[in-house]
Every structure is written in C-alpha cells, then in structure tokens.
Design a protein around this motif. Structure first.
Motif, short mmCIF file in Angstrom:
data_model
loop_
_atom_site.label_atom_id
_atom_site.label_comp_id
_atom_site.label_asym_id
_atom_site.label_seq_id
_atom_site.Cartn_x
_atom_site.Cartn_y
_atom_site.Cartn_z
N UNK A 1 0.84 -1.20 0.00
CA UNK A 1 0.00 0.00 0.00
C UNK A 1 0.87 1.25 0.00
N UNK A 2 1.96 1.21 0.77
CA UNK A 2 2.90 2.34 0.79
C UNK A 2 3.50 2.58 -0.60
N UNK A 3 3.84 1.49 -1.28
CA UNK A 3 4.40 1.61 -2.63
C UNK A 3 3.41 2.32 -3.54
N UNK A 4 2.15 1.90 -3.48
CA UNK A 4 1.12 2.51 -4.34
C UNK A 4 0.89 3.97 -3.96
N UNK A 5 0.76 4.25 -2.66
CA UNK A 5 0.45 5.61 -2.21
C UNK A 5 1.59 6.60 -2.46
N UNK A 6 2.83 6.11 -2.57
CA UNK A 6 3.95 7.01 -2.85
C UNK A 6 4.31 7.02 -4.34
N UNK B 1 6.90 5.32 -20.78
CA UNK B 1 5.98 5.62 -19.68
C UNK B 1 5.45 4.32 -19.06
N UNK B 2 4.97 3.39 -19.88
CA UNK B 2 4.39 2.14 -19.38
C UNK B 2 5.42 1.31 -18.62
N UNK B 3 6.63 1.19 -19.17
CA UNK B 3 7.68 0.41 -18.50
C UNK B 3 7.99 1.00 -17.14
N UNK B 4 8.12 2.31 -17.06
CA UNK B 4 8.46 2.95 -15.79
C UNK B 4 7.31 2.93 -14.80
N UNK B 5 6.09 2.98 -15.28
CA UNK B 5 4.93 2.84 -14.38
C UNK B 5 4.93 1.45 -13.76
N UNK B 6 5.21 0.43 -14.57
CA UNK B 6 5.29 -0.94 -14.04
C UNK B 6 6.40 -1.08 -13.01
N UNK B 7 7.54 -0.44 -13.27
CA UNK B 7 8.65 -0.47 -12.31
C UNK B 7 8.28 0.24 -11.01
N UNK B 8 7.46 1.29 -11.12
CA UNK B 8 7.03 2.03 -9.93
C UNK B 8 6.10 1.21 -9.04
N UNK B 9 5.56 0.14 -9.58
CA UNK B 9 4.64 -0.70 -8.82
C UNK B 9 5.33 -1.92 -8.22
N UNK B 10 6.66 -1.97 -8.31
CA UNK B 10 7.44 -3.08 -7.75
C UNK B 10 8.25 -2.59 -6.55
#
Length: 196
Positions: A138-143, A165-174
């Motif tokens: 949840x912290x990962x998503x909220x930040x 954009x898509x690749x980096x958005x996916x990385x931001x969710x890991x």
C-alpha cells in the motif's frame, strides 16, 4: 510547500502505530492481569483497544493515501512537473527509513517468536509476513502516484514515449525497484532531456 511535501509521508509513517499494536497487546495483557479489570471484562477491554487502534490506523493510512492521489492528479492537471518531481523525491526517498524500521522490527519479532517456540513458530511466519507485505505494498502505491503522474505529465508534453511511460509505471509498482526507478527518473530529467 515543504510541509505539504512532508505530509505525503503520513500514509507511510503511520505504520509505526501498526508495529506497536503487538507490543501494546502484551502491555495490556500485563495491565489487565494486575487487577485493574475483572476476568469477564479484561479480554473485551484489550480487544476493544486493539481494534480501535487498528481502525484508526487504517482510516489514517487510507485518508493520507487518497490525499496523495488527489495532490498528484491536481499537479498533473496543472502540468506542474517540477512540483511532481519534488513530491516524487520526498515520497520515495523519505519512505526508505520507514521500510528499514518496519523490516527490522519484523525481523526481531519473528526471530523472538521462533526462538520462544523452539522453532515451531517458523510455521506461523507466512501468516505474519502477509500483512506486512500487504501494508508495505500500500505504501508503494500511495507514494508511487507522484512518479506515475510525473510520467503521465511527461508523456502528455511529448517528452517521453508511451513505451517508456508504461515500462516505468510498471517499475514504480514493484517494491524496491520503485526507489531505483525514481533515482533513474531524477537523474534522467535533471537536465530536462527528451526521450523519443
């Protein structure tokens, strides 16, 4: 603005309360067995306090998480990539100490539990790990919302491609990779280079 940026970490640092609920339950057990409550009411008192704290924790966490979403979306609508980048840095880098604290406390609690049960507690570890993983995610998503909105803004301005954009958005969710990707994004856009 600095205060507002720091408030983006409220949804992360409330995890200190969650980490204190277990030790608090032990303290409450001690208090109730020392004669402050009779046998019929002591368990209800303990459970009531712990449930109240947990509900407060959830409401507080979700409230500040939603505030992060609203702030990020508003900055994206304004096209304010500088503020988005600034919030992105504070939210991601400011949450690192919390991750260290949470995982250190969890490791100590799990180690004590395993030692106290002479190894039998090892079978309970998956059940102890799952809530920690869930609330950390949840912290990962909220930040990550600031980084995601930053990427959307850059795409809208034609500075990056849809694939980037898509690749980096996916990385931001890991988990963990999100921080590494944020470092990369900060480095990449420090001179406002354009990705085609």
């Amino acid at each position: 603005m600095i205060n507002k940026k720091r408030k983006s970490l409220n949804c992360v640092y409330i995890d200190i309360l969650r980490m204190m609920i277990f030790p608090l339950s032990i303290v409450l057990e001690d208090i109730t067995f020392n004669g402050l409550f009779n046998e019929n009411t002591e368990s209800m008192f303990e459970i009531g306090i712990l449930i109240t704290l947990f509900i407060f924790y959830l409401v507080y966490k979700i409230y500040w998480g939603v505030r992060n979403f609203m702030t990020a979306v508003a900055l994206t609508k304004d096209g304010d990539d500088k503020k988005l980048a600034s919030f992105m840095k504070v939210a991601k880098f400011g949450s690192i100490p919390m991750y260290v604290i949470v995982f250190t406390i969890n490791f100590v609690v799990w180690a004590v539990m395993v030692l106290a049960t002479r190894g039998i507690g090892i079978f309970a570890l998956p059940f102890a790990i799952l809530p920690t993983v869930f609330f950390t995610y949840l912290n990962v998503i909220f930040t990550s919302i600031y980084s995601i909105c930053f990427l959307i803004d850059k795409k809208n301005k034609g500075e990056i491609s849809a694939v980037f954009m898509v690749i980096n958005i996916l990385l931001q969710l890991c988990f963990v990779i999100d921080v590494i990707d944020t470092i990369y994004l900060c480095f990449k856009f420090r001179k406002k280079k354009i990705e085609v």
